[in-house]
Design a protein around this motif. Structure first.
Motif, PDB file in Angstrom:
ATOM      1  N   HIS A 169       0.705  -1.168   0.129  1.00  0.00           N
ATOM      2  CA  HIS A 169       0.075  -0.062  -0.004  1.00  0.00           C
ATOM      3  C   HIS A 169       0.848   1.243   0.107  1.00  0.00           C
ATOM      4  CE1 HIS A 169      -3.602  -2.278   0.771  1.00  0.00           C
ATOM      5  NE2 HIS A 169      -2.915  -2.995   1.781  1.00  0.00           N
ATOM      6  N   SER A 170       0.373   2.390  -0.629  1.00  0.00           N
ATOM      7  CA  SER A 170       1.212   3.448  -0.734  1.00  0.00           C
ATOM      8  C   SER A 170       1.278   4.536   0.471  1.00  0.00           C
ATOM      9  CB  SER A 170       0.632   4.432  -1.945  1.00  0.00           C
ATOM     10  OG  SER A 170       0.394   3.567  -3.417  1.00  0.00           O
ATOM     11  N   PHE A 171       2.248   4.942   0.757  1.00  0.00           N
ATOM     12  CA  PHE A 171       2.340   5.668   1.713  1.00  0.00           C
ATOM     13  C   PHE A 171       3.449   6.820   1.277  1.00  0.00           C
ATOM     14  CE2 PHE A 171       3.680   7.642   5.764  1.00  0.00           C
ATOM     15  CZ  PHE A 171       2.564   7.753   6.533  1.00  0.00           C
ATOM     16  N   GLN A 172       3.270   7.948   1.499  1.00  0.00           N
ATOM     17  CA  GLN A 172       4.476   8.957   1.312  1.00  0.00           C
ATOM     18  C   GLN A 172       4.910   9.706   2.497  1.00  0.00           C
ATOM     19  OE1 GLN A 172       2.293  11.399  -1.887  1.00  0.00           O
ATOM     20  NE2 GLN A 172       4.258  11.258  -3.238  1.00  0.00           N
ATOM     21  N   LEU A 173       6.251   9.660   2.739  1.00  0.00           N
ATOM     22  CA  LEU A 173       6.682  10.315   3.961  1.00  0.00           C
ATOM     23  C   LEU A 173       6.753  11.806   3.936  1.00  0.00           C
ATOM     24  CD1 LEU A 173      10.030   8.256   4.087  1.00  0.00           C
ATOM     25  CD2 LEU A 173       8.384   7.996   5.374  1.00  0.00           C
ATOM     26  N   ASP A 174       6.746  12.475   2.432  1.00  0.00           N
ATOM     27  CA  ASP A 174       6.476  13.775   2.661  1.00  0.00           C
ATOM     28  C   ASP A 174       5.550  14.029   1.264  1.00  0.00           C
ATOM     29  OD1 ASP A 174       6.454  16.403   2.562  1.00  0.00           O
ATOM     30  OD2 ASP A 174       8.585  16.621   2.127  1.00  0.00           O
ATOM     31  N   ALA A 175       4.261  13.914   1.606  1.00  0.00           N
ATOM     32  CA  ALA A 175       3.164  14.135   0.442  1.00  0.00           C
ATOM     33  C   ALA A 175       3.417  15.696  -0.101  1.00  0.00           C
ATOM     34  CB  ALA A 175       1.808  13.808   0.776  1.00  0.00           C
ATOM     35  N   SER A 176       3.987  16.720   0.639  1.00  0.00           N
ATOM     36  CA  SER A 176       3.917  17.993   0.387  1.00  0.00           C
ATOM     37  C   SER A 176       5.076  18.199  -0.436  1.00  0.00           C
ATOM     38  CB  SER A 176       4.103  18.993   1.634  1.00  0.00           C
ATOM     39  OG  SER A 176       5.266  18.778   2.076  1.00  0.00           O
ATOM     40  N   HIS A 177       6.173  17.316  -0.701  1.00  0.00           N
ATOM     41  CA  HIS A 177       7.275  17.532  -1.567  1.00  0.00           C
ATOM     42  C   HIS A 177       6.794  17.870  -3.000  1.00  0.00           C
ATOM     43  CE1 HIS A 177      11.550  16.548  -2.511  1.00  0.00           C
ATOM     44  NE2 HIS A 177      11.104  16.687  -3.702  1.00  0.00           N
TER      45      HIS A 177
ATOM     46  N   ARG B  26       1.921   4.808  -8.057  1.00  0.00           N
ATOM     47  CA  ARG B  26       0.845   4.410  -9.302  1.00  0.00           C
ATOM     48  C   ARG B  26       1.522   3.555 -10.158  1.00  0.00           C
ATOM     49  NH1 ARG B  26      -0.589   7.852 -13.560  1.00  0.00           N
ATOM     50  NH2 ARG B  26       1.151   9.133 -13.340  1.00  0.00           N
ATOM     51  N   LEU B  27       2.899   3.539 -10.350  1.00  0.00           N
ATOM     52  CA  LEU B  27       3.599   2.135 -11.163  1.00  0.00           C
ATOM     53  C   LEU B  27       3.400   1.027 -10.488  1.00  0.00           C
ATOM     54  CD1 LEU B  27       5.317   0.987 -13.347  1.00  0.00           C
ATOM     55  CD2 LEU B  27       7.239   1.857 -12.180  1.00  0.00           C
ATOM     56  N   ASN B  28       3.418   1.218  -9.064  1.00  0.00           N
ATOM     57  CA  ASN B  28       3.521  -0.162  -8.202  1.00  0.00           C
ATOM     58  C   ASN B  28       2.036  -0.735  -8.227  1.00  0.00           C
ATOM     59  OD1 ASN B  28       5.562  -0.343  -5.225  1.00  0.00           O
ATOM     60  ND2 ASN B  28       4.451  -2.155  -6.273  1.00  0.00           N
ATOM     61  N   HIS B  29       1.090   0.189  -8.316  1.00  0.00           N
ATOM     62  CA  HIS B  29      -0.511  -0.154  -8.634  1.00  0.00           C
ATOM     63  C   HIS B  29      -0.623  -0.923  -9.723  1.00  0.00           C
ATOM     64  CE1 HIS B  29      -2.806   0.892  -4.999  1.00  0.00           C
ATOM     65  NE2 HIS B  29      -2.094   1.859  -4.715  1.00  0.00           N
ATOM     66  N   LEU B  30      -0.077  -0.437 -10.884  1.00  0.00           N
ATOM     67  CA  LEU B  30      -0.078  -0.960 -12.183  1.00  0.00           C
ATOM     68  C   LEU B  30       0.380  -2.381 -11.943  1.00  0.00           C
ATOM     69  CD1 LEU B  30      -0.553  -1.243 -15.171  1.00  0.00           C
ATOM     70  CD2 LEU B  30       1.434   0.009 -15.420  1.00  0.00           C
ATOM     71  N   ALA B  31       1.713  -2.704 -11.402  1.00  0.00           N
ATOM     72  CA  ALA B  31       2.509  -3.788 -11.258  1.00  0.00           C
ATOM     73  C   ALA B  31       1.569  -4.662 -10.541  1.00  0.00           C
ATOM     74  CB  ALA B  31       3.926  -3.644 -10.614  1.00  0.00           C
ATOM     75  N   ALA B  32       0.955  -4.384  -9.578  1.00  0.00           N
ATOM     76  CA  ALA B  32       0.116  -5.210  -8.842  1.00  0.00           C
ATOM     77  C   ALA B  32      -0.846  -5.993  -9.441  1.00  0.00           C
ATOM     78  CB  ALA B  32      -0.475  -4.350  -7.348  1.00  0.00           C
ATOM     79  N   ARG B  33      -1.407  -5.126 -10.312  1.00  0.00           N
ATOM     80  CA  ARG B  33      -2.332  -5.640 -11.328  1.00  0.00           C
ATOM     81  C   ARG B  33      -2.044  -6.865 -12.109  1.00  0.00           C
ATOM     82  NH1 ARG B  33      -5.201  -1.926 -15.795  1.00  0.00           N
ATOM     83  NH2 ARG B  33      -3.624  -3.004 -17.222  1.00  0.00           N
ATOM     84  N   HIS B  34      -0.741  -6.857 -12.377  1.00  0.00           N
ATOM     85  CA  HIS B  34       0.126  -7.964 -13.105  1.00  0.00           C
ATOM     86  C   HIS B  34       0.671  -8.801 -11.959  1.00  0.00           C
ATOM     87  CE1 HIS B  34      -0.151  -6.100 -17.227  1.00  0.00           C
ATOM     88  NE2 HIS B  34      -0.108  -4.911 -16.582  1.00  0.00           N
TER      89      HIS B  34
ATOM     90  N   VAL C  85      -3.857   5.256  -5.110  1.00  0.00           N
ATOM     91  CA  VAL C  85      -2.844   5.827  -3.996  1.00  0.00           C
ATOM     92  C   VAL C  85      -3.715   6.487  -2.914  1.00  0.00           C
ATOM     93  CG1 VAL C  85      -0.962   7.158  -3.919  1.00  0.00           C
ATOM     94  CG2 VAL C  85      -1.160   5.758  -5.776  1.00  0.00           C
ATOM     95  N   ASP C  86      -4.642   7.519  -3.371  1.00  0.00           N
ATOM     96  CA  ASP C  86      -5.340   8.057  -2.311  1.00  0.00           C
ATOM     97  C   ASP C  86      -5.931   7.382  -1.328  1.00  0.00           C
ATOM     98  OD1 ASP C  86      -4.212  10.564  -3.401  1.00  0.00           O
ATOM     99  OD2 ASP C  86      -5.994  10.904  -4.572  1.00  0.00           O
ATOM    100  N   ALA C  87      -6.713   6.313  -1.877  1.00  0.00           N
ATOM    101  CA  ALA C  87      -7.314   5.305  -1.085  1.00  0.00           C
ATOM    102  C   ALA C  87      -6.378   4.784  -0.087  1.00  0.00           C
ATOM    103  CB  ALA C  87      -8.030   4.348  -2.076  1.00  0.00           C
ATOM    104  N   ASP C  88      -5.197   4.306  -0.351  1.00  0.00           N
ATOM    105  CA  ASP C  88      -4.154   3.977   0.531  1.00  0.00           C
ATOM    106  C   ASP C  88      -3.695   4.919   1.481  1.00  0.00           C
ATOM    107  OD1 ASP C  88      -3.848   1.263  -0.841  1.00  0.00           O
ATOM    108  OD2 ASP C  88      -1.944   1.757  -1.813  1.00  0.00           O
ATOM    109  N   PHE C  89      -3.680   6.183   1.355  1.00  0.00           N
ATOM    110  CA  PHE C  89      -3.275   7.121   2.159  1.00  0.00           C
ATOM    111  C   PHE C  89      -4.462   7.148   3.030  1.00  0.00           C
ATOM    112  CE2 PHE C  89      -1.045   9.687  -1.120  1.00  0.00           C
ATOM    113  CZ  PHE C  89       0.254   8.846  -1.094  1.00  0.00           C
ATOM    114  N   ALA C  90      -5.761   7.273   2.479  1.00  0.00           N
ATOM    115  CA  ALA C  90      -6.831   7.357   3.563  1.00  0.00           C
ATOM    116  C   ALA C  90      -6.927   6.168   4.452  1.00  0.00           C
ATOM    117  CB  ALA C  90      -8.100   7.359   2.781  1.00  0.00           C
ATOM    118  N   GLU C  91      -6.931   4.983   4.085  1.00  0.00           N
ATOM    119  CA  GLU C  91      -6.900   3.805   4.812  1.00  0.00           C
ATOM    120  C   GLU C  91      -5.781   3.718   5.910  1.00  0.00           C
ATOM    121  OE1 GLU C  91      -8.243  -0.007   6.417  1.00  0.00           O
ATOM    122  OE2 GLU C  91      -9.267   1.699   5.392  1.00  0.00           O
ATOM    123  N   ALA C  92      -4.682   4.282   5.485  1.00  0.00           N
ATOM    124  CA  ALA C  92      -3.729   4.723   6.623  1.00  0.00           C
ATOM    125  C   ALA C  92      -4.045   5.517   7.568  1.00  0.00           C
ATOM    126  CB  ALA C  92      -2.352   5.138   5.978  1.00  0.00           C
TER     127      ALA C  92
END
Length: 213
Positions: A39-47, A103-111, A165-172
């Motif tokens: 699941h996606s998480f950004q250490l600094d989403a404001s970057h 986003r690339l990681n989510h695409l990869a997960a689909r595969h 990605v946003d959904a991962d952030f929200a769940e976190a």
């Protein structure tokens, strides 16, 4: 049995945590039944997207510490990584916005390549000094693990998987994740941080036993 993992591809502790979990899985008799879900998480989403800065410089500004203190910190984490068989090169790592990498990681997960993709992105940033916000670099890294180049380029040029990605952030946020890595086993057992392989193995056994009840 499944393990949900919140992680950022520029997080040195996330790579260490991944290796320690893998060590534990190597000793877990039911490892073949375990599915890892990244699941996606950004250490600094404001970057700012497009902004690049040496990690050492970014850390010095972020924590208000002199360069020599930052070098000592990164040297220490690199030594811990080496104990897990990882070679960090944080002197050459570049801080970037990681939205497109996620986003690339989510695409990869689909595969069904999510784990391999996350591994490659972590290594790219932490060990290889790659720019993990660069379109061509991301397409190449995806291709290395089996993500079709044309599909990756099309996705990365647009906004596909941004909602995921946003959904991962929200769940976190919902479950109280304030830092990464963060692991949730079978939706019930949480492990915060890059804990030891012994701790991971113990939690794996507890989660499996609970699931068998």
């Amino acid at each position: 049995m499944y393990i949900d993992v919140w992680s950022d591809v520029v997080c040195p502790w996330c790579y260490i945590g991944k290796r320690r979990l893998e060590t534990a899985l190597g000793k877990f008799e039911h490892a073949a039944d375990v599915e890892l879900r990244w699941h996606s998480f950004q250490l600094d989403a404001s970057h700012p997207q497009g902004h690049r800065a040496p990690v050492q410089e970014m850390l010095a500004k972020k924590i208000g510490a002199p360069p020599e203190q930052v070098r000592a910190m990164t040297r220490q984490v690199s030594e811990l990584a080496a104990e897990e068989g990882l070679t960090y090169d944080l002197d050459n790592a570049v801080s970037v916005n990681t939205l497109d990498a996620h986003r690339l990681n989510h695409l990869a997960a689909r595969h069904r390549l999510g784990d391999a993709m996350h591994e490659r992105l972590l290594k790219a940033h932490l060990s290889d000094g790659e720019l993990v916000d660069d379109l061509d670099t991301l397409v190449r890294l995806g291709a290395e693990v089996g993500v079709p180049e044309d599909e990756a380029r099309e996705v990365l040029k647009g906004t596909e998987y941004a909602a995921e990605v946003d959904a991962d952030f929200a769940e976190a946020r919902r479950i109280g994740v304030n830092g990464v890595p963060f692991f949730v086993l079978n939706g019930k057992f949480g492990v915060s941080g890059a804990q030891s392989a012994v701790t991971f193995l113990s939690t794996l056994e507890k989660a499996y036993a609970k699931g068998e009840e």
